[in-house]
Design a protein around this motif. Sequence first.
Motif, PDB file in Angstrom:
ATOM      1  N   HIS A 328      83.901 -24.871 122.637  1.00  0.00           N
ATOM      2  CA  HIS A 328      84.213 -23.453 122.803  1.00  0.00           C
ATOM      3  C   HIS A 328      84.720 -22.929 121.465  1.00  0.00           C
ATOM      4  O   HIS A 328      84.664 -23.633 120.449  1.00  0.00           O
ATOM      5  CB  HIS A 328      85.250 -23.231 123.908  1.00  0.00           C
ATOM      6  N   TYR A 329      85.192 -21.709 121.435  1.00  0.00           N
ATOM      7  CA  TYR A 329      85.700 -21.114 120.207  1.00  0.00           C
ATOM      8  C   TYR A 329      87.186 -21.420 120.044  1.00  0.00           C
ATOM      9  O   TYR A 329      87.903 -21.630 121.031  1.00  0.00           O
ATOM     10  CB  TYR A 329      85.510 -19.592 120.231  1.00  0.00           C
ATOM     11  N   CYS A 330      87.636 -21.427 118.796  1.00  0.00           N
ATOM     12  CA  CYS A 330      89.062 -21.502 118.505  1.00  0.00           C
ATOM     13  C   CYS A 330      89.361 -20.412 117.474  1.00  0.00           C
ATOM     14  O   CYS A 330      88.681 -20.330 116.445  1.00  0.00           O
ATOM     15  CB  CYS A 330      89.458 -22.879 117.975  1.00  0.00           C
ATOM     16  N   VAL A 331      90.353 -19.582 117.737  1.00  0.00           N
ATOM     17  CA  VAL A 331      90.614 -18.400 116.917  1.00  0.00           C
ATOM     18  C   VAL A 331      92.038 -18.409 116.380  1.00  0.00           C
ATOM     19  O   VAL A 331      92.989 -18.767 117.072  1.00  0.00           O
ATOM     20  CB  VAL A 331      90.331 -17.109 117.712  1.00  0.00           C
ATOM     21  N   TYR A 332      92.154 -18.001 115.123  1.00  0.00           N
ATOM     22  CA  TYR A 332      93.441 -17.877 114.425  1.00  0.00           C
ATOM     23  C   TYR A 332      93.689 -16.408 114.135  1.00  0.00           C
ATOM     24  O   TYR A 332      92.803 -15.708 113.624  1.00  0.00           O
ATOM     25  CB  TYR A 332      93.382 -18.668 113.112  1.00  0.00           C
ATOM     26  N   ALA A 333      94.872 -15.914 114.449  1.00  0.00           N
ATOM     27  CA  ALA A 333      95.275 -14.558 114.091  1.00  0.00           C
ATOM     28  C   ALA A 333      96.740 -14.602 113.694  1.00  0.00           C
ATOM     29  O   ALA A 333      97.559 -15.215 114.380  1.00  0.00           O
ATOM     30  CB  ALA A 333      95.067 -13.590 115.260  1.00  0.00           C
ATOM     31  N   SER A 334      97.051 -13.963 112.578  1.00  0.00           N
ATOM     32  CA  SER A 334      98.432 -13.994 112.094  1.00  0.00           C
ATOM     33  C   SER A 334      98.972 -12.588 111.888  1.00  0.00           C
ATOM     34  O   SER A 334      98.223 -11.606 111.822  1.00  0.00           O
ATOM     35  CB  SER A 334      98.521 -14.785 110.785  1.00  0.00           C
ATOM     36  N   CYS A 359     101.344 -22.270 117.514  1.00  0.00           N
ATOM     37  CA  CYS A 359     102.112 -21.038 117.339  1.00  0.00           C
ATOM     38  C   CYS A 359     103.308 -21.377 116.458  1.00  0.00           C
ATOM     39  O   CYS A 359     104.203 -22.116 116.890  1.00  0.00           O
ATOM     40  CB  CYS A 359     102.560 -20.497 118.691  1.00  0.00           C
ATOM     41  N   GLU A 360     103.318 -20.871 115.237  1.00  0.00           N
ATOM     42  CA  GLU A 360     104.417 -21.226 114.344  1.00  0.00           C
ATOM     43  C   GLU A 360     104.520 -20.282 113.160  1.00  0.00           C
ATOM     44  O   GLU A 360     103.600 -19.527 112.859  1.00  0.00           O
ATOM     45  CB  GLU A 360     104.263 -22.658 113.844  1.00  0.00           C
ATOM     46  N   ARG A 361     105.657 -20.345 112.498  1.00  0.00           N
ATOM     47  CA  ARG A 361     105.860 -19.630 111.245  1.00  0.00           C
ATOM     48  C   ARG A 361     105.153 -20.396 110.138  1.00  0.00           C
ATOM     49  O   ARG A 361     105.167 -21.629 110.104  1.00  0.00           O
ATOM     50  CB  ARG A 361     107.348 -19.533 110.926  1.00  0.00           C
ATOM     51  N   MET A 362     104.532 -19.656 109.218  1.00  0.00           N
ATOM     52  CA  MET A 362     103.808 -20.292 108.138  1.00  0.00           C
ATOM     53  C   MET A 362     104.735 -20.588 106.966  1.00  0.00           C
ATOM     54  O   MET A 362     105.674 -19.818 106.697  1.00  0.00           O
ATOM     55  CB  MET A 362     102.661 -19.393 107.662  1.00  0.00           C
ATOM     56  N   PRO A 363     104.500 -21.686 106.237  1.00  0.00           N
ATOM     57  CA  PRO A 363     105.304 -21.973 105.040  1.00  0.00           C
ATOM     58  C   PRO A 363     105.173 -20.847 104.025  1.00  0.00           C
ATOM     59  O   PRO A 363     104.119 -20.219 103.907  1.00  0.00           O
ATOM     60  CB  PRO A 363     104.677 -23.269 104.506  1.00  0.00           C
ATOM     61  N   GLU A 364     106.232 -20.584 103.297  1.00  0.00           N
ATOM     62  CA  GLU A 364     106.259 -19.472 102.349  1.00  0.00           C
ATOM     63  C   GLU A 364     105.107 -19.530 101.361  1.00  0.00           C
ATOM     64  O   GLU A 364     104.519 -18.504 101.003  1.00  0.00           O
ATOM     65  CB  GLU A 364     107.598 -19.476 101.583  1.00  0.00           C
ATOM     66  N   ILE A 365     104.730 -20.714 100.929  1.00  0.00           N
ATOM     67  CA  ILE A 365     103.667 -20.861  99.938  1.00  0.00           C
ATOM     68  C   ILE A 365     102.313 -20.400 100.478  1.00  0.00           C
ATOM     69  O   ILE A 365     101.399 -20.086  99.712  1.00  0.00           O
ATOM     70  CB  ILE A 365     103.586 -22.327  99.450  1.00  0.00           C
ATOM     71  N   MET A 366     102.167 -20.306 101.810  1.00  0.00           N
ATOM     72  CA  MET A 366     100.887 -19.946 102.411  1.00  0.00           C
ATOM     73  C   MET A 366     100.855 -18.521 102.963  1.00  0.00           C
ATOM     74  O   MET A 366      99.826 -18.065 103.449  1.00  0.00           O
ATOM     75  CB  MET A 366     100.556 -20.935 103.541  1.00  0.00           C
ATOM     76  N   ALA A 368     100.918 -15.462 101.649  1.00  0.00           N
ATOM     77  CA  ALA A 368     100.096 -14.421 101.021  1.00  0.00           C
ATOM     78  C   ALA A 368      98.704 -14.383 101.623  1.00  0.00           C
ATOM     79  O   ALA A 368      98.136 -13.316 101.877  1.00  0.00           O
ATOM     80  CB  ALA A 368     100.018 -14.659  99.512  1.00  0.00           C
ATOM     81  N   SER A 369      98.134 -15.546 101.892  1.00  0.00           N
ATOM     82  CA  SER A 369      96.780 -15.600 102.444  1.00  0.00           C
ATOM     83  C   SER A 369      96.759 -15.792 103.949  1.00  0.00           C
ATOM     84  O   SER A 369      95.830 -15.335 104.625  1.00  0.00           O
ATOM     85  CB  SER A 369      95.990 -16.740 101.789  1.00  0.00           C
ATOM     86  N   MET A 370      97.771 -16.437 104.519  1.00  0.00           N
ATOM     87  CA  MET A 370      97.727 -16.835 105.927  1.00  0.00           C
ATOM     88  C   MET A 370      98.652 -16.043 106.837  1.00  0.00           C
ATOM     89  O   MET A 370      98.617 -16.216 108.054  1.00  0.00           O
ATOM     90  CB  MET A 370      98.070 -18.330 106.058  1.00  0.00           C
ATOM     91  N   GLY A 371      99.504 -15.154 106.286  1.00  0.00           N
ATOM     92  CA  GLY A 371     100.422 -14.393 107.117  1.00  0.00           C
ATOM     93  C   GLY A 371     101.717 -15.140 107.383  1.00  0.00           C
ATOM     94  O   GLY A 371     101.883 -16.292 106.991  1.00  0.00           O
ATOM     95  N   ASN A 372     102.673 -14.467 108.053  1.00  0.00           N
ATOM     96  CA  ASN A 372     103.984 -15.066 108.320  1.00  0.00           C
ATOM     97  C   ASN A 372     104.055 -15.797 109.661  1.00  0.00           C
ATOM     98  O   ASN A 372     104.638 -16.872 109.760  1.00  0.00           O
ATOM     99  CB  ASN A 372     105.069 -13.983 108.296  1.00  0.00           C
ATOM    100  N   GLN A 373     103.484 -15.192 110.695  1.00  0.00           N
ATOM    101  CA  GLN A 373     103.509 -15.783 112.031  1.00  0.00           C
ATOM    102  C   GLN A 373     102.084 -15.946 112.532  1.00  0.00           C
ATOM    103  O   GLN A 373     101.320 -14.993 112.565  1.00  0.00           O
ATOM    104  CB  GLN A 373     104.284 -14.892 113.003  1.00  0.00           C
ATOM    105  N   MET A 374     101.725 -17.155 112.892  1.00  0.00           N
ATOM    106  CA  MET A 374     100.341 -17.383 113.320  1.00  0.00           C
ATOM    107  C   MET A 374     100.269 -17.762 114.784  1.00  0.00           C
ATOM    108  O   MET A 374     101.182 -18.357 115.362  1.00  0.00           O
ATOM    109  CB  MET A 374      99.684 -18.452 112.446  1.00  0.00           C
ATOM    110  N   TYR A 375      99.127 -17.385 115.393  1.00  0.00           N
ATOM    111  CA  TYR A 375      98.780 -17.756 116.763  1.00  0.00           C
ATOM    112  C   TYR A 375      97.361 -18.314 116.732  1.00  0.00           C
ATOM    113  O   TYR A 375      96.455 -17.683 116.184  1.00  0.00           O
ATOM    114  CB  TYR A 375      98.829 -16.543 117.693  1.00  0.00           C
ATOM    115  N   THR A 376      97.167 -19.468 117.314  1.00  0.00           N
ATOM    116  CA  THR A 376      95.840 -20.076 117.391  1.00  0.00           C
ATOM    117  C   THR A 376      95.551 -20.381 118.855  1.00  0.00           C
ATOM    118  O   THR A 376      96.396 -20.953 119.556  1.00  0.00           O
ATOM    119  CB  THR A 376      95.764 -21.362 116.555  1.00  0.00           C
ATOM    120  N   ALA A 377      94.353 -19.990 119.303  1.00  0.00           N
ATOM    121  CA  ALA A 377      94.067 -20.079 120.740  1.00  0.00           C
ATOM    122  C   ALA A 377      92.634 -20.505 121.015  1.00  0.00           C
ATOM    123  O   ALA A 377      91.736 -20.291 120.195  1.00  0.00           O
ATOM    124  CB  ALA A 377      94.323 -18.726 121.411  1.00  0.00           C
TER     125      ALA A 377
END
Length: 398
Positions: A328-334, A359-366, A368-377
């Motif tokens: 199936h699909y897996c989606v990331y949104a931050s 579902c977690e906070r992203m490391p500071e180094i990431m 700029a490209s990945m956002g601060n709070q991510m959800y993957t479903a």
Amino acid sequence: MNFLFISPQFPHTYWNFCDRLHRNGVNVLGIGDSPYEELEENLKNSLTEYYRVESLEDYDQMLRAVGFFTFKYGKIDWLESNNEYWLAQDARLRTDFHITTGIGQEEIEGFKSKSAMKAYYARAGVPTARCHRLSTQAAAEAFLAKVGYPVIVKPDVGVGATDTYKLEQAEDLRRFFAELPSVPYVMEEFIEGDICSYDAVTDSRCRPLFESMTVWPPSIMDIVNKQIDLAYYTADTVPPKLAELGRATAEAFGTRSRFIHLEFFRLTRERKGLGKPGDFVALEVNMRPAGGYTPDMMNFAHNTDVYQIWADMVTADRRILPESRNHHYCVYASRRDCYTYEHTHEEILRRYGDQIVMCERMPEIMTASMGNQMYTAHAADLEATLEFIRYVHQQKSV
């Protein structure tokens, strides 16, 4: 077998690579710049020994660390970071310690340089955007006379979309050359399309043991430069044409015994000499897994364990895990902390419940490209994938 893993603590899910090697009976050694007591327990349990350096960028420290492990455990059979930033250093260390299971220093230039990649694509018969290695403004204007505006300028050797810009008119070109960075840059014709990556684990004969497709936003550059919300997804299958071009590219580059991330444009508008909407055009090759937590998304989408597939490639040069039919699909949104959103964090968790797999906070180094709070479903199909993105990203109207 002695396997030396460079920076095994970042991204933090990379402990899985070490864990699967350890399960396969490999002696796993780690070199990193984090204190040992800060390593996750899963990683500690996978490593025979860990050597801390003050800086992974200090080659003398790296030489001493690899030399120490060589003296204590014997010849190093494999050395790998699976990280774009360290590819050149990995290659240099392999050459200096006569480790022949990966890319050596002489080979790495063609794999790191965006301009040098073009010859490999030509050898594979894979279409690619026209490119010019920047020298003078006059030469750039001559290239522009052939391809027209807009164009993309980016470091010839770089990671992600860092320091990448879109030039839309002559004034942009003049401004760029007035502030020309000291590193080599390339200029490439602008292609309208989605970015689709062909991700694979290859054996010693460049044959894929695992294949996947992830679809990225048309402009990662804008995500970084304009701080736009990021969303991307891993699909349930790989289109046959993308698989064909991905395999041809892997063969041309000689991507033996590696986890690879090959980027293509899927055209949304016809481009003379390249193709029609839906056709694939090569963008660039990355000799490592897709960034962030994308390997985990491949696991969720394909109901498999890419870390184990990779470890079995290292120890057995074949795939042992059977192919799953439950895809199936897996989606990331931050989200970014600087914006206010229509739906709260709690509402997202309630609405999507057990569909959310990370579902977690992203490391500071990431961030700029990945956002601060991510959800993957998980998502059943493309429609559900796009609806998840809309729900997470919907911002409150001003």
